[in-house]
Design a protein around this motif. Structure first.
Motif, PDB file in Angstrom:
ATOM      1  N   SER A 174      33.223  47.325  72.827  1.00 57.24           N
ATOM      2  CA  SER A 174      32.629  48.421  72.675  1.00 57.24           C
ATOM      3  C   SER A 174      32.064  48.598  71.020  1.00 57.24           C
ATOM      4  O   SER A 174      32.534  47.815  70.384  1.00 57.24           O
ATOM      5  CB  SER A 174      32.726  49.733  73.386  1.00 57.24           C
ATOM      6  OG  SER A 174      34.430  49.613  72.064  1.00 57.24           O
ATOM      7  N   GLY A 175      31.159  49.065  70.691  1.00 62.57           N
ATOM      8  CA  GLY A 175      30.442  48.920  68.874  1.00 62.57           C
ATOM      9  C   GLY A 175      29.744  48.252  69.108  1.00 62.57           C
ATOM     10  O   GLY A 175      29.242  47.511  69.833  1.00 62.57           O
ATOM     11  N   ALA A 176      29.352  48.294  67.659  1.00 65.05           N
ATOM     12  CA  ALA A 176      27.995  47.450  67.509  1.00 65.05           C
ATOM     13  C   ALA A 176      28.112  45.799  67.955  1.00 65.05           C
ATOM     14  O   ALA A 176      27.249  45.217  67.715  1.00 65.05           O
ATOM     15  CB  ALA A 176      27.490  47.471  65.716  1.00 65.05           C
ATOM     16  N   LYS A 177      29.568  45.544  67.401  1.00 63.92           N
ATOM     17  CA  LYS A 177      29.327  44.414  67.892  1.00 63.92           C
ATOM     18  C   LYS A 177      29.297  43.614  69.290  1.00 63.92           C
ATOM     19  O   LYS A 177      28.874  42.464  69.431  1.00 63.92           O
ATOM     20  CB  LYS A 177      30.549  43.404  67.431  1.00 63.92           C
ATOM     21  CG  LYS A 177      31.501  43.422  65.753  1.00 63.92           C
ATOM     22  CD  LYS A 177      30.992  42.128  65.508  1.00 63.92           C
ATOM     23  CE  LYS A 177      31.014  41.560  64.048  1.00 63.92           C
ATOM     24  NZ  LYS A 177      29.831  40.871  63.838  1.00 63.92           N
ATOM     25  N   LEU A 194      38.505  39.991  61.856  1.00 55.79           N
ATOM     26  CA  LEU A 194      38.689  40.583  63.358  1.00 55.79           C
ATOM     27  C   LEU A 194      39.783  40.499  63.834  1.00 55.79           C
ATOM     28  O   LEU A 194      40.340  39.120  64.508  1.00 55.79           O
ATOM     29  CB  LEU A 194      37.528  40.742  64.309  1.00 55.79           C
ATOM     30  CG  LEU A 194      36.095  40.883  63.292  1.00 55.79           C
ATOM     31  CD1 LEU A 194      35.541  40.950  63.776  1.00 55.79           C
ATOM     32  CD2 LEU A 194      36.161  42.555  63.234  1.00 55.79           C
ATOM     33  N   ALA A 195      40.456  41.412  64.306  1.00 57.07           N
ATOM     34  CA  ALA A 195      41.667  41.447  65.686  1.00 57.07           C
ATOM     35  C   ALA A 195      41.081  41.038  66.991  1.00 57.07           C
ATOM     36  O   ALA A 195      39.572  40.675  67.069  1.00 57.07           O
ATOM     37  CB  ALA A 195      41.754  42.674  65.775  1.00 57.07           C
ATOM     38  N   GLU A 196      41.512  40.078  67.771  1.00 56.91           N
ATOM     39  CA  GLU A 196      41.178  39.471  68.812  1.00 56.91           C
ATOM     40  C   GLU A 196      40.238  39.913  69.585  1.00 56.91           C
ATOM     41  O   GLU A 196      39.529  40.065  70.317  1.00 56.91           O
ATOM     42  CB  GLU A 196      42.357  38.781  69.854  1.00 56.91           C
ATOM     43  CG  GLU A 196      41.374  38.016  70.686  1.00 56.91           C
ATOM     44  CD  GLU A 196      43.276  37.258  71.381  1.00 56.91           C
ATOM     45  OE1 GLU A 196      43.171  37.658  72.123  1.00 56.91           O
ATOM     46  OE2 GLU A 196      43.956  37.242  70.655  1.00 56.91           O
ATOM     47  N   GLU A 197      40.169  41.447  70.143  1.00 62.44           N
ATOM     48  CA  GLU A 197      39.856  41.600  71.058  1.00 62.44           C
ATOM     49  C   GLU A 197      38.567  42.594  70.668  1.00 62.44           C
ATOM     50  O   GLU A 197      37.500  42.805  71.384  1.00 62.44           O
ATOM     51  CB  GLU A 197      41.100  43.616  72.201  1.00 62.44           C
ATOM     52  CG  GLU A 197      41.366  44.432  70.270  1.00 62.44           C
ATOM     53  CD  GLU A 197      42.821  44.096  69.974  1.00 62.44           C
ATOM     54  OE1 GLU A 197      42.914  42.841  69.821  1.00 62.44           O
ATOM     55  OE2 GLU A 197      43.044  45.196  69.420  1.00 62.44           O
TER      56      GLU A 197
END
Ligand SMILES: [Zn+2]
Ligand SMILES: [Zn+2]
Lengths: 471, 425
Positions: free
Chosen positions: A256-259, A308-311
């Protein structure tokens, strides 16, 4: 001297209005454009069958590129063999290295699809491979032309190199100039609120729609998610009256999120541009599809950030289609799907399999843990096993070419739509009630929204053969 | 001509949980004067109860002095008339059925005519109101203000007569009502003042009438914007379910709806001076999807000519985040409490009068708690004359054994007066 009381009158009905008003409160007419006069709300929506190039004044929603010849050298092509239906590596047998929840989100990450068509069903007697009940018969089905299509050299029309047309980079964002996306009413106020239903026009990628006549798509944030992580891009080569290739890409950003949304949109844009460029250059559809997926993968990887974290690393599903006068080539990674729909499909005939002729057929097989385990006769979560982007261990797309024996419609969609298809007959019934790609796509999105819109949804409809407005 | 402008501020929590379909907002409207002073023409009609009950010399003399004060407060050029109310309506001044123009001479003549009044006859308020209506109707004054003074009940006609007259006269002029002593009915005068967008109050001592009348006239003279309307636009599938003025006093405007159209209706608010009023607006909307934002209501302040003088927007956004939808807007909470306070007082007093002491204790206790919460000192003072407060915060009270009728009526009459929010919590 008191600017707060600067009023004007509606050129249409004479009602008083603020100077900065866009629309008249009384009649809904446009204010401040006295030369244009008011637009009667009862008028038909702006969208018509007229091609985008014929209405420059309504704002460019489609970019046309006078094509420079694509210069990618053949030696840059991936040399790895394309996976085929007979590829023993499929379905993937390895346990997934990354469990990605695709449905529903916000709950436990690897749960099974609730009530959807791929809800764990008793595996069929055929152990290898096992098919979800609503999906097509095994791909070894001899009616599918498969490799045969590759034997034919692509036909290159004289103007294939000259240009291709594709939806704008960043998505076909609706800006409200063409009315309310919720209720179709024409007039919005100065802040973008619909003057009939009151809902604010979606911002940014919340709602996207485009109609090129020979292909059309709609994507919507849905009614639960906060943002839209689905994306689409599509276009055609040559002239809209007689396009040689119509190509489309649908992506569903993972997480989820913008990425996630950006990964999906970048992948769709890069994939569609590469696909159309390669096709205009004369590459065959299968090779162009693989090239395009590689370009899409590059675009997603460009978003990767080691901090960034992997997830949180960007990843997306991907499904593309190339439609010509004679065949349809689909390529995919993940669980976004391609369906073939042809007149004659009966809503009461769920799972009407067989040749891509009469009926509805799913041309893709989800790359999910469930499908993997189903092959072993097990029930498992609906969790992606393949995707595009960071940490993907299997970016080789699966490519399939079919040669339908009649006119029909190809539908690309994300799980936001197919999660609501109790059986594929529902899809066929909805598609065939319409008479244009744009209506079919928006009808399918409306179906998903009316069923709850738990996920983002993206739908592209491409009539077959290429260039037809409707079968 | 340059116009005043109105600031419209909307207080609300725009965030709603999934599926919610009610939007509440407090719309605070402040009228600002234009650079040039506005002087709309104004007319005042004074309706003096001259029924037999007024015969007691102290009452009639006080009413006459109050009328004198009112006449003296009229500015030059204002239209005016004095009407004696009994079982019929009789012109005191001028003799003809048209408004006089205030000036040195007419003020003098009017006061002489008032001095001649004698009491006798019944009470038929609908006739008084219709007389005022006729006087205004034949004139071209922009601001139309009546003052009704009575000391008794409307005994000479059926209640329906008043209701019918009010339906006819609604929004044609404003009427402030004053009751002298304790022989009149709060409900009767409240019905009139609510329909005619005025105030109602009790005047305990006849002598207080003089200052009260002068103040009312001065206030009427300050009104600068006649016939202000609140125009509420809503989406097609939505509807305004309640509109109340909540500041300076609770006044239900739902019945004052006019010009209803498919998506908009107007609510008359009467004439304004340069003041602030607050309105509670409740809208039923079709629930939309999580993340969707809806314009639930567009509020416009419109003058008699249809000019929009100010506007604001009430929004709704659906979310699954309790941190958003769980927050109560303090302004909305405050005025919701003030409305409940007024209702609790009125129900409590009704119950007390009808002998239902349990309900009376419960309702008035609730009122005490609400008054304490909102630091409504005035109302708390009035409540403490009717109940013994044991613990204000929790509303633990005991009904007093004997309550002065004047205190009962004063609390009832002033129950609608709200307080503004104090401080911030
Ligand atoms: Zn108009
Ligand atoms: Zn709308």
């Amino acid at each position: 001297m008191d600017s707060a009381v600067t009023t004007t009158r509606c050129p249409s009905c004479g009602e008083l209005a603020w100077l900065d008003d866009v629309f008249c409160e009384a009649c809904g007419g446009r204010i401040g454009e006295s030369t244009a006069g008011a637009v009667a709300p009862a008028e038909a929506p702006a969208e018509t069958a007229a091609g985008p190039s014929e209405q420059p004044g309504t704002g460019p929603r489609v970019e046309s590129f006078a094509a420079e010849p694509m210069t990618r050298a053949l030696t840059q092509w991936p040399v790895a063999d394309l996976p085929t239906r007979a590829d023993p590596a499929w379905p993937i047998a390895d346990p997934p290295t990354r469990a990605i929840p695709v449905w529903p989100v916000g709950e436990s990450p690897t749960r099974a699809v609730p009530g959807g068509p791929v809800a764990p069903a008793a595996p069929t007697a055929t152990a290898e491979p096992a098919w979800p009940v609503d999906e097509p018969a095994p791909q070894a089905d001899p009616v599918w032309p498969g490799e045969a299509a590759l034997d034919e050299a692509p036909v290159r029309s004289s103007d294939a190199r000259s240009r291709f047309t594709v939806t704008p980079v960043g998505g076909s964002v609706r800006d409200g100039r063409d009315g309310c996306v919720h209720c179709e009413y024409r007039d919005l106020d100065e802040d973008g609120y619909c003057l009939r239903c009151g809902l604010r026009r979606p911002t940014g990628r919340d709602r996207m729609a485009d109609d090129l006549g020979v292909v059309a798509g709609v994507s919507d944030r849905g009614r639960v998610r906060e943002s839209n992580a689905d994306a689409m891009a599509f276009g055609f080569t040559g002239d809209v009256a007689q396009p040689e290739y119509v190509a489309a890409v649908v992506c569903d950003g993972v997480g989820s999120g913008a990425k996630a949304g950006q990964a999906a949109q970048d992948a769709a844009d890069a994939g569609a541009a590469e696909l159309l460029g390669c096709l205009a250059d004369g590459l065959d559809a299968r090779k162009a599809s693989t090239m395009a997926m590689a370009a899409a993968g590059d675009a997603v990887n460009a978003l990767a950030d080691p901090r960034l974290a992997e997830e949180d690393t960007p990843a997306t599903t991907y499904v593309s289609a190339v439609v010509t006068a004679a065949e349809v080539t689909v390529a995919w990674l993940g669980d976004s799907r391609a369906y073939w729909v042809a007149p004659g499909a009966r809503a009461d005939a769920p799972g009407a399999h067989g040749a891509p002729g009469e009926g509805v057929t799913c041309l893709t097989i989800d790359h999910t843990v469930r499908n993997t385990y189903l092959a072993d006769g097990m029930r498992a979560a609906h969790t992606l096993t393949r995707w595009l982007g960071a940490d993907s261990d299997g970016t080789d797309p699966q490519v399939s070419t079919v040669r339908p024996d009649r006119a029909g419609v190809l539908v690309l969609c994300t799980d936001g739509l197919w999660g609501y298809l109790d059986d594929p007959g529902t899809l066929a019934a909805e598609v065939l009630t319409h008479a244009s790609a744009a209506d079919a796509a928006s009808g399918l999105v409306r179906h998903a929204l009316s069923e709850g819109g738990r996920d983002n949804v993206a739908v592209i409809a491409v009539p077959f053969p290429a260039g037809r407005r409707w079968p | 001509m340059e116009q005043p402008h109105f600031d419209v501020e909307v207080a609300q929590n725009r965030y709603l949980p999934r599926g919610a379909d009610t939007v509440d907002a407090i719309v605070t409207v402040t009228a600002h004067p234009p650079a040039q002073e506005l002087r709309p023409s104004v007319a005042v009609v004074i309706l003096l109860d001259c029924s037999a009950s007024m015969y007691r010399p102290s009452k009639l003399a006080a009413a006459k002095r109050a009328a004198h004060a009112a006449i003296d407060s009229l500015r030059d050029g204002a239209g005016f008339a004095i009407v004696a109310g009994t079982h019929e309506a009789t012109m005191i001044y001028p003799e003809s059925s048209e408004l006089a123009v205030a000036g040195e001479a007419t003020r003098y003549e009017a006061k002489r005519a008032v001095d001649e009044i004698s009491a006798g006859g019944g009470t038929a308020m609908s006739r008084w109101l219709r007389a005022a209506g006729a006087l205004f109707a034949g004139s071209r004054y922009e601001l139309r203000h009546a003052i009704l003074l009575t000391d008794g009940r409307n005994t000479s006609e059926q209640p329906e007569a008043v209701s019918a007259a009010l339906t006819e006269l609604q929004d044609t002029f404003r009427c402030d009502c004053r009751g002298v002593g304790t022989d009149w009915l709060v409900s009767e005068l409240r019905q009139i003042s609510e329909a005619l967008l005025g105030t109602v109050d009790i005047v305990a001592e006849p002598d207080e009438l003089v200052t009260d009348f002068a103040a009312m006239i001065e206030r009427a003279m300050r009104k600068s914007v006649p016939d202000v309307t609140l125009r509420l636009w809503t989406p097609k599938e939505a509807a305004v379910t309640a509109v109340r003025q909540v500041d300076p006093a609770v006044l239900d405007l739902t019945a004052h709806q006019e010009n209803a159209q498919a998506q908009a209706c107007d609510y008359a608010t009467g004439a304004w001076e340069f003041e602030t009023r607050a309105f509670q607006v409740r809208i039923a909307v079709p629930s939309a999807g999580v993340g969707d934002t809806m314009l639930a209501c567009r509020v416009s302040v419109v003058d008699a000519a249809g000019e929009v003088l100010g506007r604001g927007k009430v929004l709704a956004t659906w979310t699954d985040d309790p941190a958003y939808y769980g927050a109560l807007d303090p302004q909305v909470a405050h005025y919701t409490g003030q409305v409940e306070l007024a209702t609790a007082i009125q129900h409590g007093l009704d119950a007390r009068r009808s002998g239902d002491l349990d309900t009376a204790t419960h309702k008035l206790g609730r009122a005490v708690a609400l008054a304490a919460q909102s630091e409504h000192a005035e109302t708390m003072k009035l409540l403490s004359k009717v109940v013994d407060v044991e613990e204000a915060e929790t509303g633990r009270v005991r009904l007093k054994d004997t309550v002065d009728e004047l205190d009962h009526m004063t609390l009832d009459t002033r129950s609608v007066v709200t307080t503004r929010r104090h401080g911030r919590s």
